[in-house]
Design an enzyme around this catalytic site. Structure first.
Site, mmCIF file in Angstrom:
data_model
loop_
_atom_site.group_PDB
_atom_site.id
_atom_site.type_symbol
_atom_site.label_atom_id
_atom_site.label_comp_id
_atom_site.label_asym_id
_atom_site.label_seq_id
_atom_site.Cartn_x
_atom_site.Cartn_y
_atom_site.Cartn_z
ATOM 1 N N GLU A 147 16.555 -56.982 -15.579
ATOM 2 C CA GLU A 147 15.113 -56.885 -15.781
ATOM 3 C C GLU A 147 14.612 -55.579 -15.170
ATOM 4 O O GLU A 147 13.424 -55.403 -14.957
ATOM 5 C CB GLU A 147 14.392 -58.098 -15.200
ATOM 6 C CG GLU A 147 14.655 -58.359 -13.742
ATOM 7 C CD GLU A 147 13.860 -59.541 -13.219
ATOM 8 O OE1 GLU A 147 12.631 -59.483 -13.239
ATOM 9 O OE2 GLU A 147 14.488 -60.534 -12.795
ATOM 10 N N CYS B 111 15.004 -63.261 -14.018
ATOM 11 C CA CYS B 111 16.295 -63.511 -13.348
ATOM 12 C C CYS B 111 17.235 -64.375 -14.172
ATOM 13 O O CYS B 111 18.404 -64.535 -13.809
ATOM 14 C CB CYS B 111 16.071 -64.180 -11.995
ATOM 15 S SG CYS B 111 15.156 -63.149 -10.849
ATOM 16 N N HIS C 83 19.747 -70.028 -7.645
ATOM 17 C CA HIS C 83 19.146 -68.697 -7.681
ATOM 18 C C HIS C 83 18.473 -68.490 -6.319
ATOM 19 O O HIS C 83 17.741 -69.364 -5.846
ATOM 20 C CB HIS C 83 18.113 -68.619 -8.817
ATOM 21 C CG HIS C 83 17.255 -67.393 -8.731
ATOM 22 N ND1 HIS C 83 17.790 -66.129 -8.741
ATOM 23 C CD2 HIS C 83 15.909 -67.232 -8.592
ATOM 24 C CE1 HIS C 83 16.809 -65.241 -8.635
ATOM 25 N NE2 HIS C 83 15.664 -65.888 -8.540
HETATM 26 P P1 HMG Z 1 3.906 -65.199 2.430
HETATM 27 O O1 HMG Z 1 2.788 -65.888 1.767
HETATM 28 O O2 HMG Z 1 3.606 -63.935 3.158
HETATM 29 O O3 HMG Z 1 4.645 -66.149 3.442
HETATM 30 O O4 HMG Z 1 5.051 -64.849 1.383
HETATM 31 P P2 HMG Z 1 4.259 -67.630 3.925
HETATM 32 O O5 HMG Z 1 2.995 -67.576 4.663
HETATM 33 O O6 HMG Z 1 4.403 -68.604 2.784
HETATM 34 O O7 HMG Z 1 5.434 -67.833 4.967
HETATM 35 C C1 HMG Z 1 6.765 -67.924 4.542
HETATM 36 C C2 HMG Z 1 7.499 -68.926 5.416
HETATM 37 O O8 HMG Z 1 7.578 -68.382 6.732
HETATM 38 C C3 HMG Z 1 6.762 -70.264 5.552
HETATM 39 O O9 HMG Z 1 7.748 -71.283 5.607
HETATM 40 C C4 HMG Z 1 6.077 -70.143 6.892
HETATM 41 O O10 HMG Z 1 5.818 -71.397 7.520
HETATM 42 C C5 HMG Z 1 7.105 -69.342 7.669
HETATM 43 P P3 HMG Z 1 7.693 -72.497 4.528
HETATM 44 O O11 HMG Z 1 6.409 -73.201 4.749
HETATM 45 O O12 HMG Z 1 7.752 -71.829 3.162
HETATM 46 O O13 HMG Z 1 8.916 -73.307 4.833
HETATM 47 N N1 HMG Z 1 6.542 -68.589 8.811
HETATM 48 C C6 HMG Z 1 7.163 -68.478 9.989
HETATM 49 N N2 HMG Z 1 8.334 -68.972 10.427
HETATM 50 C C7 HMG Z 1 8.720 -68.655 11.724
HETATM 51 N N3 HMG Z 1 7.946 -67.896 12.565
HETATM 52 C C8 HMG Z 1 6.775 -67.386 12.130
HETATM 53 C C9 HMG Z 1 6.333 -67.669 10.794
HETATM 54 N N4 HMG Z 1 5.248 -67.329 10.059
HETATM 55 C C10 HMG Z 1 5.383 -67.901 8.847
HETATM 56 N N5 HMG Z 1 6.043 -66.619 12.966
HETATM 57 C C11 HMG Z 1 6.405 -65.457 -0.507
HETATM 58 C C12 HMG Z 1 6.105 -65.712 0.966
HETATM 59 C C13 HMG Z 1 7.737 -66.142 -0.868
HETATM 60 C C14 HMG Z 1 5.281 -66.061 -1.350
HETATM 61 C C15 HMG Z 1 6.501 -63.926 -0.749
HETATM 62 O O14 HMG Z 1 7.527 -63.369 0.011
HETATM 63 C C16 HMG Z 1 6.694 -63.559 -2.208
HETATM 64 O O15 HMG Z 1 5.748 -63.479 -2.988
HETATM 65 N N6 HMG Z 1 7.979 -63.266 -2.637
HETATM 66 C C17 HMG Z 1 8.281 -62.886 -4.003
HETATM 67 C C18 HMG Z 1 8.240 -64.070 -4.952
HETATM 68 C C19 HMG Z 1 9.423 -65.004 -4.803
HETATM 69 O O16 HMG Z 1 10.452 -64.657 -4.256
HETATM 70 N N7 HMG Z 1 9.293 -66.235 -5.370
HETATM 71 C C20 HMG Z 1 10.351 -67.208 -5.325
HETATM 72 C C21 HMG Z 1 10.338 -68.134 -6.539
HETATM 73 S S1 HMG Z 1 10.225 -67.248 -8.083
HETATM 74 C C22 HMG Z 1 11.821 -66.640 -8.375
HETATM 75 O O17 HMG Z 1 12.738 -67.022 -7.728
HETATM 76 C C23 HMG Z 1 11.970 -65.602 -9.449
HETATM 77 C C24 HMG Z 1 12.180 -64.171 -8.964
HETATM 78 O O18 HMG Z 1 13.490 -64.026 -8.456
HETATM 79 C C25 HMG Z 1 11.887 -63.179 -10.086
HETATM 80 C C26 HMG Z 1 12.584 -63.344 -11.439
HETATM 81 O O19 HMG Z 1 12.855 -64.422 -11.945
HETATM 82 O O20 HMG Z 1 12.787 -62.291 -12.071
HETATM 83 C C27 HMG Z 1 11.225 -63.819 -7.830
#
Ligand code: HMG
Length: 391
Positions: free
Chosen positions: A80, A112, A237
């Site tokens: 991609e 992906c 994945h």
């Molecule tokens: P965010 O909103 O900044 O993070 O981004 P958050 O607030 O959701 O925190 C993440 C985790 O850290 C949470 O844990 C928090 O509690 C924890 P969870 O509740 O999820 O278990 N946390 C802490 N832990 C320890 N100490 C601390 C602390 N603070 C917070 N101090 C997000 C997270 C994944 C949304 C962001 O990184 C993002 O947008 N990533 C890109 C999208 C992505 O990877 N999506 C996954 C599913 S889609 C997919 O897999 C397809 C893809 O590969 C693309 C394709 O298909 O081509 C992406």
């Protein structure tokens, strides 16, 4: 003649030479490092330089496989990270590797999921008998990028996985034609044509992934419940390590396991698949297959049945079974001897990556050298002198 035993005969992972430590990223962004290391499960992420584009990574991954080039009749790349609206990455790879001209060569795209689309097409080509004894080369190659400073930034990465797909494979037999599938038109993640960085509705994308897992796994269970051995391991994945944990917990819930049983199962059945992802990050199309490589590299699973879950935003998901036949070693070359970037070096790579005129570079690996006067991409083949695509 139709074949009932089809799958992965060889696998190899390639990654950029440099990485950024997630503690360094967190420090620079003024975010507690535990959010990245514990909250997302990320330790390091691979950073591609301007010579390491999807063609170079794909070619390097395939170059380290040992295979009979003359037997390749199919070469498909899941990607991609488009480099051209028309010419596929697969054509460059085909040329750089010197594969036979009597072959079907193309790219497969669905975020992906593109790698799984290519792998399944290759398996079905062989299983149908159309391959007439030939093998397929399937490569997944991507550079995962989000805007600097965005929530997606710690979930970047880059790399490629190459697989030889054949009859009577020596690594993994795929259960062709017995997958569970799920698709739905959603806007969880997208990259408009003019952008290098992906856009994502992060929390929504996590929910889309879990819904798609429930749909694909549910169908797989209905089709397979009374047939086959229980799954000893499951590879997912892996956009970031914690996502695989969320996925396995979700699947455990669908199977009626309580939290304690789910936690124990995750450590036992998924843990080994996540080592490479924690070091390299998201490699989009190749993430599931890098998880498989990580698992096979660390555990001898010969004779065991495993589950595989592929997810592509947009979205498309497939859950399928496989049987491990071989126990490869040495798949960790992709995470050895890498260079740690400072945060400043990382930012400077990201800010200076305009594709420019052809320049030489000292490397034994495949390299993207630049764009010539007719806007054609020029590469150095692995271990060779620079070549022009017009040559
Ligand atoms: P965010 O909103 O900044 O993070 O981004 P958050 O607030 O959701 O925190 C993440 C985790 O850290 C949470 O844990 C928090 O509690 C924890 P969870 O509740 O999820 O278990 N946390 C802490 N832990 C320890 N100490 C601390 C602390 N603070 C917070 N101090 C997000 C997270 C994944 C949304 C962001 O990184 C993002 O947008 N990533 C890109 C999208 C992505 O990877 N999506 C996954 C599913 S889609 C997919 O897999 C397809 C893809 O590969 C693309 C394709 O298909 O081509 C992406």
């Amino acid at each position: 003649m139709r074949s009932s035993s089809v799958g992965i005969d060889e696998i190899s992972v390639a990654a950029p030479r440099a990485y950024l430590d997630l503690v360094d990223l967190a420090t620079a962004r003024n975010i507690p490092s535990e959010k990245f290391t514990k909250g997302l499960g990320a330790v390091r992420m691979a950073i591609a330089d301007r010579h390491e584009d999807p063609v170079a990574l794909a070619t390097d991954a395939a170059h380290s496989l040992v295979f009979d080039r003359e037997r390749i009749g199919f070469c498909a790349v899941g990607t991609e990270t488009g480099i051209d609206h028309s010419k596929p990455v697969a054509s460059y790879v085909h040329g750089l590797l010197g594969l036979p001209s009597r072959a079907r060569v193309y790219d497969a795209k669905h975020a992906c999921f593109g790698g799984t689309a290519a792998l399944m097409a290759a398996c079905e080509w062989i299983a149908s008998g159309a391959a007439r004894g030939r093998s397929a080369l399937v490569i997944c190659s991507d550079i995962a990028r989000y805007e600097l400073g965005s929530p997606g930034e710690p979930t970047q990465g880059a790399g490629a996985v190459a697989m030889i797909v054949s009859e009577a494979p020596s690594l993994v037999e795929i259960e062709v034609g017995r997958s569970g599938m799920f698709t739905r038109d959603v806007h969880d993640f997208w990259r408009p044509l003019h952008r290098k960085d992906a856009l994502v509705d992060g929390h929504f994308s996590v929910n889309c992934y879990l819904d798609a897992l429930a749909g694909a796994f549910g169908e797989w269970r209905r089709e397979n419940d009374s047939s086959g051995a229980p799954l000893a391991r499951c590879a997912y994945h892996v956009p970031y390590v914690k996502m695989a944990k969320k996925a396995d917990k979700h699947r455990a819930g669908l199977e009626g396991l309580d939290d304690a049983a789910a936690e124990a199962r995750f450590a036992r059945e998924v843990g080994s698949s996540l080592t490479f992802a924690a070091e390299i990050g998201n490699i989009y199309t190749g993430s599931l297959y890098m998880a498989l490589a990580s698992m096979l590299h660390q555990e001898d699973l010969r004779g065991q049945r495993i589950g595989m879950f592929s997810y592509g935003s947009g979205c498309m998901a497939e859950f399928f079974g496989a049987r491990v036949v071989g126990s490869p070693r040495g798949l960790d070359a992709c995470i050895r001897n890498r260079q740690r970037l400072t945060f400043g070096e990382y930012e400077s790579i990201r800010r200076n990556e305009q594709e420019g005129p052809v320049t030489e570079v000292e490397t034994e690996r495949t390299a993207f050298l630049g764009i010539d006067a007719q806007e054609r991409r020029v590469y150095r083949a692995p271990g060779a002198r620079a070549i022009s695509i017009a040559a």
